[in-house]
Design a protein around this motif. Structure first.
Motif, short mmCIF file in Angstrom:
data_model
loop_
_atom_site.label_atom_id
_atom_site.label_comp_id
_atom_site.label_asym_id
_atom_site.label_seq_id
_atom_site.Cartn_x
_atom_site.Cartn_y
_atom_site.Cartn_z
N MET A 1 9.76 17.12 30.56
CA MET A 1 9.20 16.53 31.64
C MET A 1 8.71 15.05 31.36
O MET A 1 8.16 14.63 30.21
N HIS A 2 8.82 14.26 32.41
CA HIS A 2 8.65 12.88 32.29
C HIS A 2 7.06 12.76 32.28
O HIS A 2 6.39 13.26 33.08
N SER A 3 6.29 11.63 31.58
CA SER A 3 4.79 11.70 31.59
C SER A 3 4.46 11.19 32.86
O SER A 3 3.24 11.47 33.37
N THR B 1 5.69 11.92 35.99
CA THR B 1 5.39 13.15 36.82
C THR B 1 4.22 14.21 36.63
O THR B 1 3.27 14.39 37.41
N LEU B 2 3.60 14.19 35.19
CA LEU B 2 2.43 14.84 34.80
C LEU B 2 1.19 14.07 35.55
O LEU B 2 0.18 14.67 35.85
N SER C 1 1.29 12.28 37.75
CA SER C 1 1.10 12.25 39.41
C SER C 1 0.36 13.45 39.76
O SER C 1 -0.36 13.70 40.57
N TRP C 2 0.96 14.74 39.15
CA TRP C 2 0.30 15.87 39.19
C TRP C 2 -1.23 15.87 39.10
O TRP C 2 -1.71 16.62 39.85
N SER D 1 0.26 20.61 44.09
CA SER D 1 1.56 20.67 44.54
C SER D 1 1.73 19.86 45.93
O SER D 1 2.79 20.14 46.53
#
Length: 74
Positions: A1-3, A5-6, A8-9, A20
């Protein structure tokens, strides 16, 4: 998982209460509060009540000191 992405979540969750979706989380059905919301509201009400009580006490102390100064100056 790209940092990214995390990140952003986490940002979405902090902003909207949901990781979500970009939309804010929907309230409970029928406009009812969840238990966590109700507990938080009660805690905030207690805190506000305690702070208001403290403010009244400090105002009374201030008034007494003002009266004492008036008597002392005379």
């Amino acid at each position: 998982m790209h940092s990214g992405t995390l990140h952003s979540w986490v940002s979405r969750w902090r902003r909207n209460g949901s990781a979500s979706s970009d939309r804010p989380a929907e309230p409970a059905a029928g406009g009812r509060m969840h238990d966590a919301e109700r507990a938080r509201l009660e805690r905030l009400r207690r805190e506000m009540s305690e702070k208001n009580k403290r403010i009244r006490e400090l105002e009374m102390e201030r008034d007494v000191l003002k009266r004492c100064m008036v008597l002392w100056v005379k």
